[in-house]
Design an enzyme around this catalytic site. Structure first.
Site, short mmCIF file in Angstrom:
data_model
loop_
_atom_site.label_atom_id
_atom_site.label_comp_id
_atom_site.label_asym_id
_atom_site.label_seq_id
_atom_site.Cartn_x
_atom_site.Cartn_y
_atom_site.Cartn_z
N GLN A 33 -5.91 -38.50 -4.52
CA GLN A 33 -6.02 -38.12 -5.98
C GLN A 33 -4.55 -37.16 -6.30
O GLN A 33 -4.10 -36.54 -5.51
CB GLN A 33 -6.97 -37.06 -6.51
N GLY A 34 -3.89 -37.50 -7.26
CA GLY A 34 -2.63 -36.96 -7.83
C GLY A 34 -2.40 -36.95 -9.34
O GLY A 34 -3.43 -37.41 -10.13
N GLY A 35 -1.17 -36.54 -9.59
CA GLY A 35 -0.74 -36.46 -11.07
C GLY A 35 -0.87 -38.05 -11.52
O GLY A 35 -1.14 -38.33 -12.50
N GLY A 54 -3.10 -40.59 -10.77
CA GLY A 54 -4.32 -41.05 -10.96
C GLY A 54 -5.17 -40.90 -9.43
O GLY A 54 -4.87 -39.98 -8.98
N VAL A 97 -6.91 -42.78 -6.28
CA VAL A 97 -6.84 -44.05 -5.16
C VAL A 97 -8.21 -44.20 -4.60
O VAL A 97 -8.85 -43.15 -4.01
CB VAL A 97 -5.86 -43.66 -4.19
N LYS A 113 -5.40 -48.45 -6.65
CA LYS A 113 -4.82 -47.02 -7.41
C LYS A 113 -5.04 -47.12 -8.83
O LYS A 113 -5.10 -48.30 -9.49
CB LYS A 113 -3.32 -47.22 -7.20
N ASP A 154 10.92 -40.71 -5.29
CA ASP A 154 10.07 -39.78 -5.23
C ASP A 154 9.62 -39.60 -3.60
O ASP A 154 8.38 -39.72 -3.12
CB ASP A 154 8.65 -39.99 -5.91
#
Ligand SMILES: *[C@@H]1O[C@H](CO)[C@@H](O)[C@H](O)[C@H]1NC(C)=O
Ligand SMILES: *[C@@H]1O[C@H](CO)[C@@H](O)[C@H](O)[C@H]1NC(C)=O
Length: 742
Positions: free
Chosen positions: A424-426, A428, A430, A444, A541
């Site tokens: 989970q991240g900024g 969305g 997975v 994702k 990134d």
């Protein structure tokens, strides 16, 4: 529009009326005393008989023999027309007049005018002494204190032509100011030739003291200045002859009552009382009362949506529930709270939805068609058309990206069950999913449907469809039929590099080898992206959480959501700064100029992470240790490298290699992008180090060269001095057997 105009006009009228009302005193006299005489209101301290006034000086004699009755000051012939609390008494002017027969003899109806006040005085600021006539000189005599004071003016003209309407400057009319505090005044008139020379148009001379603004001279006045009672004059009044301070010491005679202040008028003795702001009433009688501004909307400036609350001397406005602001017309008014709007919107939409659902019972078939339409809409909204177009226009992309249906992916993830979440991240969430053919995939799901994010999604699909590299996570396809787009990747089993380093999973003594390999693979991917791929790609990134590891701990670079395809003719891109703190290139942060060297910097941070097993950004550390890059550089500078290295990887054999790697990281972390090595140079350097490690028997010359390189710093990054062809041939020689060996 029209209604608004009327309201505005009304408000204006009310304000004007109020302003007019503020000046004259409200008629408030003592109980049982008449509060007016004819048209003149008589507020206390004035009164018409004993017991009604403060003292005899405030007596107003009301002559009710005329209609309307006339008010006179005390027992004099001074006709009062208005009394106000600003200390002004408007009285009618007395006029001196001298008229002549054509032969020069004086007519018997000539008058002088004497004006005597007991304690009040003629206002020297509002009044002027005027004389009118063409053979006229006029004198004003009076007493100032005990001294006789005389002034006067002269008006001469020989014909009516010399006289100018509106001008009172010596021809037909003259005027003069007089000093303050003048009393017992007498006006006298004289003539040089008894008007014999001007008699046909001006038989009389006149003199009077009047309010300056009330008399506008006209040549007609040379004959028609008859009406003695037309011109007003202002008399100043005040209480007693003491200052406020002295008056207050004697409460029994002090005239100012509750909620009022005492003030001293200039140029005369005595004092006046005045209600505090926000209070009204008679300050001399029962004191002043608070004005309830809320009673009348014209008295307050609260907006319609605000509640008005009266407080002593003032009022407050507060917005009603669901609104915010100061509630004032002259402020920010009342604005609906967002929550309220949302609630209303929700209410409305819930209503609409239930309506829709109700009707959908009847129109089930129609709804189904609608659903298909919606899917189509999402597909379009999510850029499906754009993507299809872009994909079809792409030439030479070896992999075809499959477009999955929404049902297929829903089934694969058990309807996006929580136990299927693997990250989970900024961006969305997975999910881990199993396709019908048994293949395990990572799906994702973007967080929001926001235009920029959809673009990022499409971007990632486009970028990944162009990349075919064993160290890049493979994109299998995507789904655009749902509200948020979904991307489907090959499933990478062993988690992220971040977990591998920081969560201590399966760390073995040989882990430096593994780490160096991961670093090399990552560097190779980036190098490939920067130069080898058909269109250069900047990852943007690079960080340890974006490097995944498979069963064999082979690095798989992922998350190309922010990556940019750089057209070949451009080496710099101006973009919105994007990336992850701790890894973000400071130069890019400053200039917004995106170059390949930004990835080099981020990679440098990953390299340091591998060396030190410390996080890129740790907020729980002291300030100097918070940013890993900075902390690492300062440690190198202070020659403390071995204090920051991860002790699990340090052994006698690899000390030199660790030093070299640290040195390489240092170069990658140079503040100036130009001074950093290219990813290709970094990859080559790492590859050579691995080669030495795996084949200690390798060409001694090469070895010596590498060691020499680490002992003296070359400013120009980790320049090895070899050309691309040299690297490529090296790669061909050495890399392939290494890969096979794994
Ligand atoms: C006039 O005033 C006298 C006393 O001040 C009073 O007695 C009389 O009723 C008044 N007349 C009128 C018409 O107001
Ligand atoms: C002066 O003359 C003008 C114009 O005829 C007239 O309106 C005004 O009332 C006169 N002033 C006085 C005080 O009689």
């Amino acid at each position: 529009m029209g209604d608004q105009g009327v309201v505005l006009l009304q408000v204006t009228v009310i304000w004007v009326v109020l302003a007019a009302m503020a000046a004259p005193a409200a008629a408030q006299s003592k109980p049982g005393c008449p509060d007016r005489c004819g048209n003149v209101s008589i507020p206390y301290p004035f009164g018409t008989r004993e017991g009604c006034y403060l003292n005899e000086e405030f007596l107003i004699t009301c002559d009710n023999s005329t209609s309307p009755p006339k008010a006179f000051l005390t027992n004099s012939n001074i006709n009062v027309t208005n009394i106000n609390f600003d200390g002004e008494l408007h009285v009618l002017s007395l006029m001196a007049r001298n008229c002549y027969y054509p032969n020069g003899t004086e007519q018997p109806n000539s008058t002088t005018a004497s004006f005597s006040l007991s304690i009040f005085s003629i206002s020297d600021t509002l009044n002027k002494f005027f004389a009118v006539g063409c053979d006229t000189y006029a004198l004003l005599q009076g007493y100032q204190g005990g001294d006789l004071y005389t002034t006067g003016c002269m008006s001469i003209c020989s014909s009516e032509k010399q006289v100018q309407d509106g001008s009172c400057s010596g021809a037909g009319c003259c005027q003069v100011s007089f000093p303050e505090g003048l009393d017992d005044t007498t006006l006298t008139l004289s003539s040089y030739f008894n008007h014999t020379k001007v008699h046909d148009f001006n038989p009389c001379s006149y003199a009077f003291i009047a309010e300056e603004s009330a008399f506008n001279f006209s040549s007609k006045n040379l004959t028609n200045l008859q009406d003695m009672e037309k011109l007003p004059r202002v008399v100043d009044w005040s209480i007693g002859n003491e200052t406020c301070q002295v008056a207050k010491t004697n409460p029994s005679s002090y005239a100012c009552k509750e909620n009022s202040t005492c003030s001293e008028p200039s140029g005369r003795s005595g004092y006046l009382c005045k209600c505090f702001d926000g209070y009204h009433g008679n300050p001399y009688l029962d004191g002043c009362q608070d004005i309830d501004e809320c009673e009348n909307s014209s008295l307050n400036k609260c907006v319609e949506k605000a509640r008005c609350k009266n407080i002593p001397g003032n009022y407050t406005c507060s917005c009603r529930k669901g609104y915010h602001g100061d509630g004032r017309e002259d402020g920010d008014g009342c604005n609906p709270n967002m929550l309220q709007v949302i609630q209303i919107a929700l209410g409305v939409s819930i209503g609409l939805i239930s309506l829709l659902m109700g009707s959908s019972w009847l129109y089930w078939g129609l709804k189904k068609r609608k659903f298909i339409k919606l899917k189509k809409k999402f597909f379009e909204q999510n850029g499906g058309l754009m993507l299809r177009q872009q994909l079809s226009s792409q030439e030479g992309s070896n992999e075809t990206v499959k477009i999955f249906s929404a049902e297929e992916l829903e089934k694969a993830t058990d309807k996006y069950a929580e136990n299927k979440i693997i990250g989970q991240g900024g961006y969305g969430t997975v999910y881990k999913g199993t396709l019908t053919n048994g293949r395990i995939v990572a799906i994702k799901k973007s967080k929001m449907v926001d235009k920029s994010q959809i673009e990022q999604f499409i971007n990632e699909v486009l970028v990944l469809s162009q990349i075919n590299h064993r160290n890049v996570v493979k994109l299998l396809g995507c789904c655009l039929e749902t509200e948020v787009p979904l991307l489907v990747y090959e499933f990478i089993t062993n988690g992220t590099l971040f977990d591998y380093i920081h969560k201590g999973k399966k760390i073995s003594t040989s882990s430096w080898e593994v780490r160096l390999r991961i670093a090399t693979e990552t560097a190779e991917v980036l190098s490939y992206l920067h130069s080898a791929a058909s269109t250069p790609i900047i990852h943007r990134d690079v960080k340890s959480t974006n490097i995944l590891l498979d069963d064999n701990y082979t690095a798989k670079v992922s998350d190309f959501g922010a990556s940019r395809l750089v057209p070949l003719d451009q080496t710099q891109l101006s973009t919105m700064v994007q990336g992850t703190l701790g890894y973000l290139d400071p130069e890019y942060l400053l200039t917004s100029q995106l170059t390949e060297k930004s990835d080099v910097y981020s990679f440098g941070v990953v390299l340091v992470e591998l060396l030190t097993a410390k996080k890129a950004l740790s907020f729980d550390k002291p300030e100097e240790e918070r940013s890993l890059a900075m902390y690492f550089l300062s440690s190198l500078k202070d020659d403390r490298l071995f204090q920051v290295l991860d002790e699990r990887i340090v052994n006698e054999e690899n000390i030199e290699q660790l030093k070299e790697t640290a040195n390489l990281a240092k170069k990658c972390l140079k503040l100036k992008g130009d001074e950093r090595p290219t990813m290709k140079e970094v990859a080559m350097k790492l590859e050579r180090m691995r080669m030495v490690e795996m084949h200690p028997w390798t060409d001694p010359e090469e070895n010596e060269y590498l060691l020499g390189e680490s002992s003296h710093t070359v400013d120009n990054g980790c320049s090895i001095g070899s050309t691309n062809t040299a690297y490529d041939s090296l790669k061909g020689h050495i890399m392939l057997p290494v890969k096979d060996g794994r």
